[in-house]
Design an enzyme around this catalytic site. Structure first.
Site, PDB file in Angstrom:
ATOM      1  N   LYS A  24      53.018  80.588  71.824  1.00 38.19           N
ATOM      2  CA  LYS A  24      51.789  79.930  72.268  1.00 38.19           C
ATOM      3  C   LYS A  24      52.063  78.453  72.507  1.00 38.19           C
ATOM      4  O   LYS A  24      52.288  77.685  71.573  1.00 38.19           O
ATOM      5  CB  LYS A  24      50.672  80.062  71.232  1.00 38.19           C
TER       6      LYS A  24
ATOM      7  N   GLU B 212      57.906  72.603  61.261  1.00 36.84           N
ATOM      8  CA  GLU B 212      58.429  71.275  61.602  1.00 36.84           C
ATOM      9  C   GLU B 212      57.201  70.410  61.847  1.00 36.84           C
ATOM     10  O   GLU B 212      56.508  70.570  62.842  1.00 36.84           O
ATOM     11  CB  GLU B 212      59.330  71.357  62.840  1.00 36.84           C
TER      12      GLU B 212
ATOM     13  N   CYS C  92      57.710  63.290  66.842  1.00 38.77           N
ATOM     14  CA  CYS C  92      57.570  63.537  65.403  1.00 38.77           C
ATOM     15  C   CYS C  92      58.540  62.665  64.610  1.00 38.77           C
ATOM     16  O   CYS C  92      58.267  62.288  63.482  1.00 38.77           O
ATOM     17  CB  CYS C  92      57.758  65.007  65.081  1.00 38.77           C
TER      18      CYS C  92
ATOM     19  N   GLU D  24      50.792  59.451  60.205  1.00 44.45           N
ATOM     20  CA  GLU D  24      51.446  59.611  61.498  1.00 44.45           C
ATOM     21  C   GLU D  24      50.428  59.320  62.604  1.00 44.45           C
ATOM     22  O   GLU D  24      49.375  59.931  62.660  1.00 44.45           O
ATOM     23  CB  GLU D  24      51.976  61.034  61.647  1.00 44.45           C
TER      24      GLU D  24
HETATM   25  P1  ADP Z   1      47.469  68.046  67.737  1.00 40.94           P
HETATM   26  O1  ADP Z   1      46.273  67.959  66.857  1.00 40.94           O
HETATM   27  O2  ADP Z   1      48.210  66.776  67.880  1.00 40.94           O
HETATM   28  O3  ADP Z   1      47.174  68.692  69.042  1.00 40.94           O
HETATM   29  P2  ADP Z   1      48.271  70.408  66.387  1.00 40.94           P
HETATM   30  O4  ADP Z   1      49.093  70.543  65.171  1.00 40.94           O
HETATM   31  O5  ADP Z   1      46.804  70.638  66.269  1.00 40.94           O
HETATM   32  O6  ADP Z   1      48.533  68.985  66.993  1.00 40.94           O
HETATM   33  O7  ADP Z   1      48.819  71.371  67.537  1.00 40.94           O
HETATM   34  C1  ADP Z   1      50.099  71.942  67.565  1.00 40.94           C
HETATM   35  C2  ADP Z   1      49.979  73.389  67.985  1.00 40.94           C
HETATM   36  O8  ADP Z   1      49.263  74.098  66.971  1.00 40.94           O
HETATM   37  C3  ADP Z   1      49.202  73.635  69.275  1.00 40.94           C
HETATM   38  O9  ADP Z   1      49.817  74.688  69.997  1.00 40.94           O
HETATM   39  C4  ADP Z   1      47.842  74.058  68.770  1.00 40.94           C
HETATM   40  O10 ADP Z   1      47.121  74.860  69.684  1.00 40.94           O
HETATM   41  C5  ADP Z   1      48.225  74.863  67.547  1.00 40.94           C
HETATM   42  N1  ADP Z   1      47.145  75.023  66.561  1.00 40.94           N
HETATM   43  C6  ADP Z   1      46.117  74.190  66.297  1.00 40.94           C
HETATM   44  N2  ADP Z   1      45.322  74.701  65.345  1.00 40.94           N
HETATM   45  C7  ADP Z   1      45.840  75.898  64.980  1.00 40.94           C
HETATM   46  C8  ADP Z   1      45.477  76.915  64.035  1.00 40.94           C
HETATM   47  N3  ADP Z   1      44.412  76.801  63.269  1.00 40.94           N
HETATM   48  N4  ADP Z   1      46.279  77.999  63.932  1.00 40.94           N
HETATM   49  C9  ADP Z   1      47.378  78.120  64.696  1.00 40.94           C
HETATM   50  N5  ADP Z   1      47.761  77.216  65.602  1.00 40.94           N
HETATM   51  C10 ADP Z   1      47.018  76.114  65.757  1.00 40.94           C
END
Ligand code: ADP
Ligand code: MG
Length: 499
Positions: free
Chosen positions: A188, A263, A297, A395
């Site tokens: 994804k 990560e 990161c 961060e």
């Molecule tokens: P940011 O907030 O900077 O966008 P995230 O950690 O939210 O960083 O996003 C990193 C990835 O994690 C993206 O692909 C996002 O869609 C996914 N993501 C966000 N929330 C969830 C969740 N609850 N479960 C699984 N994946 C998630």
């Protein structure tokens, strides 16, 4: 609250391309028919839509990956898996310009950096193409009339969730070792940046990736990421993203005792001793913090400077930061592009407001006035920041540097390690003894000496402490996708004779 004095609304200049996700070897809409808008951060215009995948689409993709795994991929030889990856590397090289431009249009990053990313992406597939044939088990020295060995077997379907800062490269870091190990994949991409991996998926079949072996499900985190984590047929989750979501994923995976590798973020120290090559040090501080708009990161966002050179360093860094050319990433002169989204820009602007109360501003600190459109933030340097300040502990994921003074080596090490994170660190000195002492004392998964950020696929990547666990790149990444099976063979033909 974003304090932008710009015209509101969208700068809609381009055609909106409707993309589909890639499931079971076919490009598909979401079953719900829902879509998400995809932006160009430099124009704020919508450039594409992609399907808003949800649990039903994740389930379709996992079923495709499961039947591909049991239906044939497990029987494909390591040599052929390797060749597939090598052919994919060739395709990326052939499409370098096109993919780099797409990456820049979707993520905002300067085209020159996007081209480096494409080279690294190709190199990553190439490395794992070579590694596929070097995954061996071991024969174990058990006593006498027996033989034992350890087999390495793929875990099965791997679920992979990646962020928006290096869209195609992060996909490569995940997909390549998983395929080398013999896994099948449901990946994804971040909802902000699905375009480059969907473009590459057009080549999957031609390079010999059978339908279902790699599936790309687009959608947002809660809609598509969360159901991937809890799908019972997904054997392993690999995640790169925020610490906040990392915790959610670990909790969700716990119910099924699912393997995870994470990560996560960082607040990496970049330590400058007074004997460092001064010009290089200033350049290294800016490069370490501002590359990719600071959306990295491993950004060296805590710059620790020895007091003897502190004032000189701030003045030189601020003067140089002023010359960084902001603009549309497609312009080859651009050194810093816009942030990926309005949300991310707003987030960074909030930190700038906090920073004004926590440190002194040397340069930047706001939204550039000269650019009408785009989610830009000025390269910003705060100094006299205490390591306990919010801008030194959290961060930011934007072009914001906190400069912190220190007196001696012991204090530098203490400050450097005083963070929940432990992803990366760098130390600048010409004293080899000091360099190695500091290397050993730093609690970080990656330590650079007299540089910051160069990353090679051969070397392990991952963090200590709250920066996560598991390692990407090198042979370490393949371990994340392998099970180990102990096999014991009795060579003694006489009856066991116990009962
Ligand atoms: P940011 O907030 O900077 O966008 P995230 O950690 O939210 O960083 O996003 C990193 C990835 O994690 C993206 O692909 C996002 O869609 C996914 N993501 C966000 N929330 C969830 C969740 N609850 N479960 C699984 N994946 C998630
Ligand atoms: Mg998020």
């Amino acid at each position: 609250m974003t304090s932008t004095a710009r015209p509101s609304g969208r700068n809609q200049t381009s055609r909106v391309v409707r993309h589909q996700m890639y499931i079971g070897g076919r490009f598909e809409d979401a079953l719900s028919g829902g879509t998400l808008e995809v932006y160009d951060p430099a124009t704020e215009g919508v450039i594409a839509t992609c399907p808003a995948g949800d649990a039903k689409d994740v389930d379709r993709a996992v079923r495709a990956a499961t039947s591909a795994f049991y239906g044939g991929w497990r029987k494909v030889t390591a040599q052929e898996r390797g060749r597939v990856l090598l052919r994919l590397a060739d395709r990326i090289r052939a499409r370098r310009g096109e993919l780099a431009e797409l990456e820049t249009r979707n993520s905002g990053k300067p085209i020159v950096e996007a081209e480096y990313d494409m080279d690294d992406t190709a190199t990553c597939f190439e490395y794992y193409g070579g590694l596929a044939t070097k995954i061996n088990g071991e024969v174990l020295p058990v006593p006498a009339e027996a033989m034992a060995f350890a087999l390495r077997e793929p875990v099965g379907v791997a679920g992979q969730i990646i962020p928006w800062n290096y869209p195609l490269l992060m996909a490569a870091w995940k997909i390549a070792p998983a395929l080398a190990a013999g896994c099948t994949v449901v990946l994804k991409p971040a909802e902000q940046t699905p375009l480059s991996i969907l473009a590459l998926a057009q080549d999957f079949e031609a390079v010999g990736i059978p339908p279902g072996v790699v599936n790309i499900v687009t959608g947002d985190g809660p809609g598509a990421g969360a159901p991937l984590v809890v799908h019972p047929d997904v054997r392993k989750i690999a995640f790169t993203g925020s610490a906040e979501v990392g915790k959610l994923i670990m909790r969700a995976a716990a119910d099924q005792l699912k393997r995870v590798s994470l990560e996560l973020g960082g607040k990496s120290p970049n330590i400058f001793f007074n004997d460092a090559d001064f010009e290089n040090a200033v350049d290294g501080a800016l490069f370490g913090t501002f590359i990719n708009q600071g959306e990295v990161c491993s950004a060296g966002s805590r710059v620790l400077v020895q007091r003897d050179i502190y004032r000189k360093f701030i003045d030189a860094a601020a003067a140089k930061a002023k010359t960084i050319k902001l603009g549309n990433g497609l312009d080859r002169e651009t050194k810093m592009g816009p942030l990926v989204s309005s949300e991310q820009r707003d987030r960074v602007v909030r930190y700038l407001e906090i920073g004004r109360g926590e440190g002194k501003l040397a340069v930047g600190g706001g939204i550039p006035k000269a650019l009408d459109w785009g989610w830009y933030v000025e390269p910003t340097i705060f100094y006299d920041v205490d390591n306990s300040a919010t801008i030194a502990q959290e961060e930011i994921f934007g072009p914001v540097m906190s400069v912190i003074p220190f007196t001696d080596e012991a204090e530098a090490i203490r400050i450097a390690n005083a963070t929940p994170y432990g992803l990366a660190a760098a130390v600048w000195t010409r004293d080899i003894f000091k360099a190695f002492r500091v290397v050993k004392a730093l609690e970080a998964g990656i330590v650079w000496v007299n540089h910051m950020q160069p990353t090679f696929v051969e070397a392990p990547w991952g963090g200590y402490k709250a920066s996560g666990f598991g390692r990407e790149l090198g042979h370490w990444a393949v371990e994340e996708y392998l099970e180990t099976k102990q096999v014991f063979i009795n060579l003694d033909e006489k009856p066991i004779g116990w009962y």
